[in-house]
Design an enzyme around this catalytic site. Structure first.
Site, PDB file in Angstrom:
ATOM      1  N   PHE A 199      39.275  73.429 128.485  1.00 61.77           N
ATOM      2  CA  PHE A 199      38.962  72.469 127.420  1.00 61.77           C
ATOM      3  C   PHE A 199      39.017  71.028 127.913  1.00 61.77           C
ATOM      4  O   PHE A 199      38.332  70.155 127.385  1.00 61.77           O
ATOM      5  CB  PHE A 199      39.948  72.667 126.244  1.00 61.77           C
ATOM      6  N   HIS A 213      41.417  81.312 120.611  1.00 62.37           N
ATOM      7  CA  HIS A 213      40.730  80.034 120.816  1.00 62.37           C
ATOM      8  C   HIS A 213      39.596  80.155 121.834  1.00 62.37           C
ATOM      9  O   HIS A 213      38.825  79.226 122.002  1.00 62.37           O
ATOM     10  CB  HIS A 213      41.701  78.974 121.356  1.00 62.37           C
ATOM     11  N   ILE A 218      39.636  83.936 129.231  1.00 60.39           N
ATOM     12  CA  ILE A 218      39.724  85.380 128.962  1.00 60.39           C
ATOM     13  C   ILE A 218      39.866  85.582 127.459  1.00 60.39           C
ATOM     14  O   ILE A 218      40.849  85.152 126.853  1.00 60.39           O
ATOM     15  CB  ILE A 218      40.901  86.003 129.748  1.00 60.39           C
TER      16      ILE A 218
HETATM   17  N1  INI Z   1      42.148  77.545 129.022  1.00 59.26           N
HETATM   18  C1  INI Z   1      41.417  78.211 129.937  1.00 59.26           C
HETATM   19  O1  INI Z   1      40.878  77.597 130.859  1.00 59.26           O
HETATM   20  N2  INI Z   1      41.293  79.562 129.857  1.00 59.26           N
HETATM   21  C2  INI Z   1      41.868  80.295 128.860  1.00 59.26           C
HETATM   22  O2  INI Z   1      41.723  81.540 128.847  1.00 59.26           O
HETATM   23  C3  INI Z   1      42.629  79.614 127.894  1.00 59.26           C
HETATM   24  N3  INI Z   1      43.281  80.354 126.835  1.00 59.26           N
HETATM   25  O3  INI Z   1      43.195  81.582 126.840  1.00 59.26           O
HETATM   26  O4  INI Z   1      43.909  79.775 125.970  1.00 59.26           O
HETATM   27  C4  INI Z   1      42.759  78.208 127.994  1.00 59.26           C
HETATM   28  N4  INI Z   1      43.477  77.520 127.079  1.00 59.26           N
HETATM   29  C5  INI Z   1      43.918  76.176 127.313  1.00 59.26           C
HETATM   30  C6  INI Z   1      42.889  75.147 126.885  1.00 59.26           C
HETATM   31  O5  INI Z   1      41.819  75.088 127.795  1.00 59.26           O
HETATM   32  C7  INI Z   1      43.535  73.758 126.811  1.00 59.26           C
HETATM   33  O6  INI Z   1      44.086  73.427 128.076  1.00 59.26           O
HETATM   34  C8  INI Z   1      44.632  73.653 125.758  1.00 59.26           C
HETATM   35  O7  INI Z   1      44.153  74.098 124.497  1.00 59.26           O
HETATM   36  C9  INI Z   1      45.106  72.192 125.594  1.00 59.26           C
HETATM   37  O8  INI Z   1      44.038  71.366 125.141  1.00 59.26           O
END
Ligand code: INI
Length: 163
Positions: free
Chosen positions: A61, A92, A86
């Site tokens: 994200f 999310h 994944i």
């Molecule tokens: N970020 C990922 O790159 N892969 C994932 O599978 C994932 N899951 O599963 O939650 C994930 N979450 C973190 C997200 O990208 C942010 O870092 C977080 O929401 C803070 O903004």
């Protein structure tokens, strides 16, 4: 007089091109493999290691903001975002994927710098293993060749006419 079609196609030659790679630390065990595949593909196609910049962010994200800043710096010919999302691991996941892919498209259209989507989206860990360097190839490597081709294509496109 013979007439020919004008063909616009990017070569797979990375010599002299500058690349930025933004990696998500989440699921880093797989992202490290994507990064290794991307670096290997860039160098094997002629890129100099000193022309490759790598930034790490907490998760997929966060990749678009850093990619945007790198794109706006004017120092790169192409940018690549690498991450592994994944689906089974979080509700999310779908939201992350759609936001990140939309953002990459927006950044490339706004800046004119190719942004390649090297985020692997899988239903489970097994698929993540397959796409980060085993039986389904290495998505980092394929993202790198896309970046090379797009960077070269952008260089040969007709320029915007001055008004
Ligand atoms: N970020 C990922 O790159 N892969 C994932 O599978 C994932 N899951 O599963 O939650 C994930 N979450 C973190 C997200 O990208 C942010 O870092 C977080 O929401 C803070 O903004």
């Amino acid at each position: 007089m013979s007439k020919e079609i004008t063909l616009l196609e990017g070569k797979l030659n990375a010599t002299g091109l500058k690349f930025g790679i933004v990696c998500a630390r989440f699921n880093s065990i797989f992202v490290e493999q994507l990064l290794a595949g991307a670096k290997d593909a860039l160098v094997r196609h002629g890129a100099n290691v000193e022309d490759i910049t790598v930034a790490w962010v907490p998760g997929s994200f966060e990749t678009p903001l850093v990619i945007q800043q790198l794109a706006q710096s004017g120092k790169f010919d192409a940018l690549i975002g690498l991450g592994v999302v994944i689906q089974g691991a979080t509700q999310h996941a779908a939201m992350i994927n759609s936001e990140v892919s939309k953002s990459y498209a927006q950044i490339s259209l706004a800046t004119g710098i190719p942004v390649v989507y090297g985020v692997v989206t899988t239903e489970n860990i097994e698929q993540a293993i397959e796409r980060s360097g085993s039986k389904a190839g290495n998505r980092g490597a394929s993202a790198a060749t896309t970046a090379i081709e797009m960077a070269n294509l952008l260089k040969i496109l007709p320029k915007t006419a001055k008004k």
